[in-house]
Design a protein around this motif. Structure first.
Motif, short mmCIF file in Angstrom:
data_model
loop_
_atom_site.label_atom_id
_atom_site.label_comp_id
_atom_site.label_asym_id
_atom_site.label_seq_id
_atom_site.Cartn_x
_atom_site.Cartn_y
_atom_site.Cartn_z
N MET A 1 2.04 -1.51 -1.82
CA MET A 1 0.98 -2.52 -1.85
C MET A 1 0.35 -2.69 -0.48
O MET A 1 -0.87 -2.90 -0.36
CB MET A 1 1.55 -3.86 -2.33
CG MET A 1 1.94 -3.88 -3.80
SD MET A 1 2.73 -5.43 -4.29
CE MET A 1 1.38 -6.59 -4.00
N GLU A 2 1.16 -2.60 0.58
CA GLU A 2 0.61 -2.73 1.93
C GLU A 2 -0.34 -1.59 2.27
O GLU A 2 -1.29 -1.77 3.04
CB GLU A 2 1.74 -2.81 2.96
CG GLU A 2 2.57 -4.08 2.91
CD GLU A 2 1.74 -5.32 3.17
OE1 GLU A 2 0.69 -5.23 3.83
OE2 GLU A 2 2.16 -6.42 2.71
N ARG B 1 -3.59 -2.57 0.81
CA ARG B 1 -4.16 -3.64 1.62
C ARG B 1 -4.74 -3.09 2.92
O ARG B 1 -5.80 -3.53 3.38
CB ARG B 1 -3.10 -4.69 1.93
CG ARG B 1 -2.68 -5.54 0.73
CD ARG B 1 -1.92 -6.76 1.19
NE ARG B 1 -1.47 -7.57 0.07
CZ ARG B 1 -0.21 -7.67 -0.32
NH1 ARG B 1 0.74 -7.02 0.32
NH2 ARG B 1 0.12 -8.42 -1.36
N MET C 1 -8.46 -3.49 4.34
CA MET C 1 -8.66 -4.17 5.61
C MET C 1 -9.36 -3.27 6.63
O MET C 1 -10.26 -3.71 7.35
CB MET C 1 -7.30 -4.62 6.17
CG MET C 1 -7.37 -5.34 7.51
SD MET C 1 -5.76 -5.91 8.09
CE MET C 1 -4.93 -4.34 8.38
#
Length: 240
Positions: free
Chosen positions: A179-180, A183, A187
């Motif tokens: 998930m990071e 993200r 970002m």
């Protein structure tokens, strides 16, 4: 963001390298590995007719990525895109220590905050060199096989105790790192190619994972190739 792959540098771990279990030569009490010529990077090189320099390393973690990016900075400058695949080893643990002291707190090889910090810096560095980073998400793991693999020769009961009584917590921790990655892509405004879903879409996704529960087998690498090719069909003018 539309991208056009011509020349690519690739950095990452053994999945990027094309490591699979060598079933024919593995000993009875363990697993032996080999570099498959059917790995997804090699498949994409042949399928797309692009130049791919693969600098991935067995056991690679994102903190090593900057070291190798510095070492191969000239190659990065001369590449249209830099492909990254990190996370599978970063979220791994020292299972021997866990088996010995299951009541203590243990940290993964790269704690999640450092994982984001290192990956973010690596993305910025590639941009500063004038190239374009592209991230790969993580392939799935098969928790039962993975548990059997990492607990072999250790106190499996203690490891299971530390995991809270279920091997599924391994899968959840692995997915947190995944998930990071998504993200980070949002970002930092860099593409993330989803190579996770092609496994999850299969009812028997374990058929695409090696005996250790973590490395895709040749059929799994074919799935990853299909995910990358499908992405390029949607995002680029490359004929595939």
């Amino acid at each position: 963001m539309r991208i056009n792959f011509k020349s690519v540098c690739a950095f990452g771990d053994s999945v990027m390298k094309g490591i699979v279990v060598d079933k024919e030569n593995s000993p009875a009490d363990g697993l032996k590995y080999k570099i498959s010529d059917m790995g997804f990077a090699a498949r994409c090189r042949r399928k797309l007719g692009i130049e791919v320099e693969n600098f991935a390393r067995f056991g690679g973690v994102v903190s090593q990525g900057m070291k190798f990016a510095n070492r191969y900075a000239d190659r990065i400058k001369n590449s249209d895109y830099v492909l990254f695949e990190y996370g599978g080893n970063d979220c791994d643990y020292d299972w021997a220590k866990i088996a010995e002291k299951p009541g203590e707190e243990h940290q993964p090889r790269t704690p999640i905050g450092q994982f984001v910090e290192y990956y973010s810096a690596l993305i910025d560095y590639v941009k500063s060199l004038g190239s374009n980073p592209v991230l790969l998400s993580l392939p799935v793991l098969e928790p039962n096989r993975f548990f059997a693999h990492v607990s072999k020769g250790l106190n499996g009961g203690n490891i299971l105790q530390w995991l809270g009584g279920t091997v599924l917590s391994i899968d959840r921790w692995h997915e947190r790192y995944n998930m990071e990655i998504f993200r980070l892509g949002a970002m930092k405004r860099v593409p993330v190619i989803d190579i996770t879903s092609v496994f999850l879409e299969r009812k028997n996704f374990a058929d695409y994972i090696c005996e250790d529960g973590i490395h895709p087998n040749d059929a799994g690498h074919e799935l990853i190739e299909s995910a990358i090719v499908d992405y390029l069909k949607r995002q680029t003018n490359v004929a595939v």
